[in-house]
Design a protein around this motif. Structure first.
Motif, PDB file in Angstrom:
ATOM      1  N   SER A  93     -23.756  15.458  59.756  1.00 58.03           N
ATOM      2  CA  SER A  93     -23.983  15.314  61.195  1.00 58.03           C
ATOM      3  C   SER A  93     -24.762  14.042  61.521  1.00 58.03           C
ATOM      4  O   SER A  93     -24.707  13.561  62.645  1.00 58.03           O
ATOM      5  N   ALA A  94     -25.456  13.469  60.545  1.00 54.51           N
ATOM      6  CA  ALA A  94     -26.251  12.270  60.799  1.00 54.51           C
ATOM      7  C   ALA A  94     -25.480  10.984  60.496  1.00 54.51           C
ATOM      8  O   ALA A  94     -25.458  10.061  61.309  1.00 54.51           O
ATOM      9  N   CYS A  95     -24.838  10.907  59.321  1.00 58.06           N
ATOM     10  CA  CYS A  95     -24.176   9.654  58.930  1.00 58.06           C
ATOM     11  C   CYS A  95     -22.659   9.731  58.927  1.00 58.06           C
ATOM     12  O   CYS A  95     -21.986   8.716  58.826  1.00 58.06           O
ATOM     13  N   GLY A  96     -22.088  10.934  59.020  1.00 59.16           N
ATOM     14  CA  GLY A  96     -20.647  11.088  59.083  1.00 59.16           C
ATOM     15  C   GLY A  96     -19.940  11.113  57.743  1.00 59.16           C
ATOM     16  O   GLY A  96     -18.707  11.158  57.697  1.00 59.16           O
ATOM     17  N   GLU A  97     -20.676  11.094  56.644  1.00 60.46           N
ATOM     18  CA  GLU A  97     -20.061  11.124  55.312  1.00 60.46           C
ATOM     19  C   GLU A  97     -19.320  12.440  55.103  1.00 60.46           C
ATOM     20  O   GLU A  97     -19.837  13.508  55.398  1.00 60.46           O
ATOM     21  N   ALA A  98     -18.088  12.377  54.582  1.00 54.09           N
ATOM     22  CA  ALA A  98     -17.254  13.574  54.399  1.00 54.09           C
ATOM     23  C   ALA A  98     -17.615  14.285  53.103  1.00 54.09           C
ATOM     24  O   ALA A  98     -17.770  13.656  52.060  1.00 54.09           O
ATOM     25  N   TYR A  99     -17.743  15.619  53.189  1.00 58.22           N
ATOM     26  CA  TYR A  99     -18.035  16.451  52.012  1.00 58.22           C
ATOM     27  C   TYR A  99     -17.086  17.622  51.870  1.00 58.22           C
ATOM     28  O   TYR A  99     -17.127  18.318  50.868  1.00 58.22           O
ATOM     29  N   GLY A 100     -16.239  17.859  52.846  1.00 59.04           N
ATOM     30  CA  GLY A 100     -15.357  19.016  52.823  1.00 59.04           C
ATOM     31  C   GLY A 100     -14.350  18.998  51.693  1.00 59.04           C
ATOM     32  O   GLY A 100     -13.840  20.033  51.293  1.00 59.04           O
ATOM     33  N   HIS A 101     -14.065  17.835  51.147  1.00 55.00           N
ATOM     34  CA  HIS A 101     -13.064  17.723  50.084  1.00 55.00           C
ATOM     35  C   HIS A 101     -13.642  17.968  48.691  1.00 55.00           C
ATOM     36  O   HIS A 101     -12.896  18.178  47.741  1.00 55.00           O
ATOM     37  N   LEU A 102     -14.947  17.966  48.545  1.00 55.91           N
ATOM     38  CA  LEU A 102     -15.570  18.144  47.227  1.00 55.91           C
ATOM     39  C   LEU A 102     -15.537  19.610  46.810  1.00 55.91           C
ATOM     40  O   LEU A 102     -15.828  20.495  47.604  1.00 55.91           O
TER      41      LEU A 102
END
Length: 125
Positions: free
Chosen positions: A43-52
């Motif tokens: 929510s802060a930087c927008g980095e995607a984690y849903g694929h991990l």
């Protein structure tokens, strides 16, 4: 990945941030939205984690840690105090359950942080 001017954190820093449940990239946003469900993106930087995908590593780490703490403690208490069986049956399963519930999301965060820092694609292909 969203481009930024700041350098990527080290594997150690990213893993520690994951361990405390924060975004491995910025350390600000949450990594897990529920007990064990990773967020799609920070929510802060927008980095995607849903694929991990952490798969079996967090439960394995949790079992390893809980077993290495509870079993020596159980044996030590038994040799030192010799409590009745009902005490063992009340204390050790409860301690094991509590430790597991506390450690499992932290182990998952650690694994996700480490996966992110290594650039793992997160797919099975």
């Amino acid at each position: 990945m969203i481009a930024s001017t700041t350098p990527a954190p080290s594997k150690f820093v990213a893993s520690l941030r994951g361990l405390i449940g924060r975004c491995p990239n910025c350390g600000q946003g949450r990594l897990l939205r529920n007990y064990l469900k990773p967020v799609e993106a920070c929510s802060a930087c927008g980095e995607a984690y849903g694929h991990l995908r952490a798969d079996d590593a967090p439960p394995w780490m949790t079992i390893l840690i809980v077993g290495h703490v509870v079993i020596p403690a159980l044996l030590s208490v038994e040799q030192t105090y010799e409590p009745p069986t009902w005490v063992h049956m009340a204390v050790w399963p409860l301690l094991s359950l509590l430790m597991t519930l506390v450690l499992l999301p932290r182990c998952k965060g650690l694994v996700l942080g480490l996966l992110w820092s290594t650039g793992a694609p997160g797919s099975e292909r």
